[in-house]
Design an enzyme around this catalytic site. Structure first.
Site, PDB file in Angstrom:
ATOM      1  N   LYS A 180       0.840  -1.195   0.000  1.00 34.16           N
ATOM      2  CA  LYS A 180       0.000   0.000   0.000  1.00 34.16           C
ATOM      3  C   LYS A 180       0.878   1.247   0.000  1.00 34.16           C
ATOM      4  CE  LYS A 180      -1.897   2.657   3.059  1.00 34.16           C
ATOM      5  NZ  LYS A 180      -1.918   3.955   2.314  1.00 34.16           N
ATOM      6  N   GLY A 233       6.795   4.885   8.642  1.00 35.04           N
ATOM      7  CA  GLY A 233       5.945   6.048   8.852  1.00 35.04           C
ATOM      8  C   GLY A 233       6.132   6.605  10.253  1.00 35.04           C
ATOM      9  N   SER A 234       5.130   7.276  10.748  1.00 32.34           N
ATOM     10  CA  SER A 234       5.239   7.942  12.045  1.00 32.34           C
ATOM     11  C   SER A 234       5.173   6.939  13.185  1.00 32.34           C
ATOM     12  CB  SER A 234       4.110   8.967  12.206  1.00 32.34           C
ATOM     13  OG  SER A 234       2.864   8.305  12.366  1.00 32.34           O
ATOM     14  N   THR A 235       5.739   7.312  14.329  1.00 36.60           N
ATOM     15  CA  THR A 235       5.683   6.470  15.517  1.00 36.60           C
ATOM     16  C   THR A 235       4.237   6.287  15.979  1.00 36.60           C
ATOM     17  OG1 THR A 235       7.897   7.142  16.202  1.00 36.60           O
ATOM     18  CG2 THR A 235       6.445   6.275  17.912  1.00 36.60           C
ATOM     19  N   GLU A 236       3.442   7.325  15.868  1.00 33.32           N
ATOM     20  CA  GLU A 236       2.037   7.255  16.279  1.00 33.32           C
ATOM     21  C   GLU A 236       1.304   6.158  15.505  1.00 33.32           C
ATOM     22  OE1 GLU A 236      -1.954  10.125  16.449  1.00 33.32           O
ATOM     23  OE2 GLU A 236      -0.164  10.768  15.344  1.00 33.32           O
ATOM     24  N   VAL A 237       1.453   6.157  14.187  1.00 33.87           N
ATOM     25  CA  VAL A 237       0.780   5.142  13.375  1.00 33.87           C
ATOM     26  C   VAL A 237       1.447   3.780  13.572  1.00 33.87           C
ATOM     27  CG1 VAL A 237       0.148   4.442  11.030  1.00 33.87           C
ATOM     28  CG2 VAL A 237       0.011   6.850  11.702  1.00 33.87           C
ATOM     29  N   GLY A 238       2.762   3.776  13.796  1.00 28.04           N
ATOM     30  CA  GLY A 238       3.476   2.525  14.040  1.00 28.04           C
ATOM     31  C   GLY A 238       2.915   1.764  15.233  1.00 28.04           C
ATOM     32  N   GLU A 256       9.831   0.967  10.792  1.00 32.06           N
ATOM     33  CA  GLU A 256      10.837   2.036  10.700  1.00 32.06           C
ATOM     34  C   GLU A 256      10.077   3.331  10.898  1.00 32.06           C
ATOM     35  OE1 GLU A 256      12.463   5.121   9.585  1.00 32.06           O
ATOM     36  OE2 GLU A 256      12.612   4.340   7.538  1.00 32.06           O
ATOM     37  N   CYS A 290      13.067  10.945   8.097  1.00 35.66           N
ATOM     38  CA  CYS A 290      12.898  10.419   9.453  1.00 35.66           C
ATOM     39  C   CYS A 290      14.170  10.532  10.288  1.00 35.66           C
ATOM     40  CB  CYS A 290      12.420   8.974   9.403  1.00 35.66           C
ATOM     41  SG  CYS A 290      13.418   7.908   8.344  1.00 35.66           S
ATOM     42  N   GLU A 386       9.339  15.663  16.517  1.00 33.77           N
ATOM     43  CA  GLU A 386       9.715  15.549  15.109  1.00 33.77           C
ATOM     44  C   GLU A 386       8.907  16.548  14.286  1.00 33.77           C
ATOM     45  OE1 GLU A 386      10.660  11.950  12.028  1.00 33.77           O
ATOM     46  OE2 GLU A 386       8.785  11.808  13.140  1.00 33.77           O
TER      47      GLU A 386
END
Length: 489
Positions: A180, A233-238, A256, A290, A386
């Site tokens: 995706k 992607g972002s840590t939040e979405v991770g 990552e 990143c 970030e």
């Protein structure tokens, strides 16, 4: 504005171009002028189900892909690399249209991505197990086998390199893929999907489903027939991806994620050269990186000189139409544009000294002036969070021990850099800073051979190098009982 032909806008499932089951589409926006480039098929759960089913069939025991010689997998990767290389300029222009990075940078990224594909092509027939001198009258050995169906979710900041980082090791290992792309930048992933088919990969081995994270992305991470998720992607979405990956089955996960990387400059550095390296570390890809070195720690003996030079370099940075000879294009979209401007305002309100930039640029497109803050302290928002934009924070330090503690005082640990002429200082820094990549007198030097990934909230697992392919392999231990051997006198 360069005219770029957009050839592919549908979903790529089982080597076929198809509309979304819902028939829905979504716009992809040109960040240079905020205009709609085209409408792209919007995949969601129904489409992910079809793509995963195709990937599962392609991974079946007696499929063309599973029975293919490992060396042949390598040859297919080499052919794909050649095809991408042959279309480097077109892919670069398509990338620039969709994400706004300077076209010369985009073209360099295409050639870099080709090296990743060729590196893993060479790995395909070199996946080796071990023989083990196990206790007892047994023969013991290990096999390394592909994990299975892999869901891969890539970001918008480096669409082609991130695609290569994901698909190359997975294909070399023998996995199948549902990928995706980011909804902001789906066009090059679809263009490369056409080349994957042209290269001769069997149907279902690679499927590309554009769509949004909460729909297509969530369906992929929750799917019971997906064996592994790889997400950048972002840590939040991770965190959400990690939770979803264990909701219905225990998927292997590679993450990552974000960073707030320190770059430390010691008194013995050449100020001019150090400022140039620090500038590149902070402002590459308009700061949308990143591992960007946005926390620039400078030792007190050269601090004032460094700030002056950093401001001068930033003021001269060429920002504009990415199809022209510039160093920086627009930010990716309105959300990120507003977010970065919000951080710049927060820096000013916190008392940091804005010595360059500090505002938007023009009235059309998502352009922001390269911004440098001096007199930044560790507790300021711009030093802790970030930003993902063209903002450099310069902080003063006195001693080695002090700066190590301050560099490590972060939830992130993706990258770090040091500029010094003292090898003892450099090696001590490399040993004591908690980050996945440490660069000495350079920054962001990442090649197909070098593992990349983070400590702490910057992620799990590694991409690239030997470690990259291991993320797509399972280890199977085989133990064989041997006939009883009479004891010799």
């Amino acid at each position: 504005m360069v005219k770029v032909d957009v050839k592919y806008t549908k979903l790529f499932i089982n080597n076929e171009w198809v509309d979304a089951v819902s028939k829905k589409t979504f716009p992809t926006i040109n960040p240079q002028n905020e205009n709609v480039i085209t409408q792209v098929a919007e995949g969601d759960k129904a489409d992910i189900d079809l793509a995963v089913a195709a990937a599962k069939k392609a991974f079946a025991r007696y499929s063309a892909w599973r029975t293919m010689d490992a060396s042949q997998r390598g040859l297919l990767l080499l052919k794909l690399a050649d095809l991408i290389e042959s279309q480097a300029r077109y892919l670069a222009e398509l990338e620039t249209l969709d994400c706004g990075k300077p076209v010369r940078d985009a073209e360099e990224e295409v050639y870099y991505s080709v090296t990743v594909l060729r590196y893993y092509a060479g790995k395909a027939d070199k996946i080796l197990g071990n023989t083990i001198p196990a206790d007892g009258e047994v023969l013991c050995f290990t096999l390394k086998e592909p994990v299975g169906v892999c869901g891969q979710i890539i970001p918008w900041n480096y669409p082609i390199p991130m695609l290569s980082w994901k698909i190359a090791p997975a294909l070399a290992a023998g996995c199948t893929i549902v990928l995706k792309p980011a909804e902001q930048t789906p066009l090059t992933a679809l263009a490369i999907a056409a080349l994957i088919k042209e290269a001769g990969f069997p149907p279902g081995v690679v499927n590309v489903v554009p769509g949004y994270g909460p729909t297509a992305g969530a369906a992929l991470t929750n799917h019971p027939d997906v064996d592994k998720i790889a997400f950048t992607g972002s840590t939040e979405v991770g965190r959400m991806v990690m939770a979803a990956a264990s909701a219905v089955n225990i998927k292997r996960v590679t993450l990552e994620l974000g960073g707030k990387s320190p770059l430390v400059v010691f008194n013995d550095a050449d100020v001019e050269k150090a400022a140039q390296k620090a500038h590149a570390a902070a402002f590459a890809n308009a700061g949308q990186c990143c591992c960007a070195g946005t926390r620039t720690y400078v030792q007190s003996g050269i601090y004032d000189q460094f700030v002056e030079k950093a401001a001068e370099i930033a003021a001269k940075r060429l920002v504009g139409d990415p199809f022209d000879d510039v160093q920086q294009g627009p930010q990716i979209d309105k959300d990120m544009y507003d977010r970065v401007l919000g951080y710049i305002q927060a820096g000013k309100e916190a008392g940091a000294k804005c010595v360059a930039g500090g505002d938007k640029m023009g009235d059309k497109g998502y352009y922001i002036k390269p911004t440098v803050f001096a007199d930044v302290t560790d507790n300021m928002k711009i030093a802790r969070e970030e930003i993902f934009g063209p903002v450099q924070s310069i902080l003063k330090f006195d001693t080695f021990e002090e700066v190590i503690d301050r560099a490590n005082d972060s939830n992130y640990g993706l990258g770090a850099g040091v500029i010094t002429n003292d090898i003892t200082t450099a090696l001590s820094f490399a040993k004591q800073v908690r980050a996945g990549s440490i660069w000495v007198n350079t920054y962001e030097h990442t090649t197909s051979q070098t593992p990349f990934g983070g400590f702490k909230d910057s992620g799990i697992g590694r991409e690239l190098g030997e470690d990259g392919i291991n993320q797509y392999l399972e280890i199977k231990t085989v133990t064989v009982a041997l006939p009883h051997q009479p004891q010799l006198l």
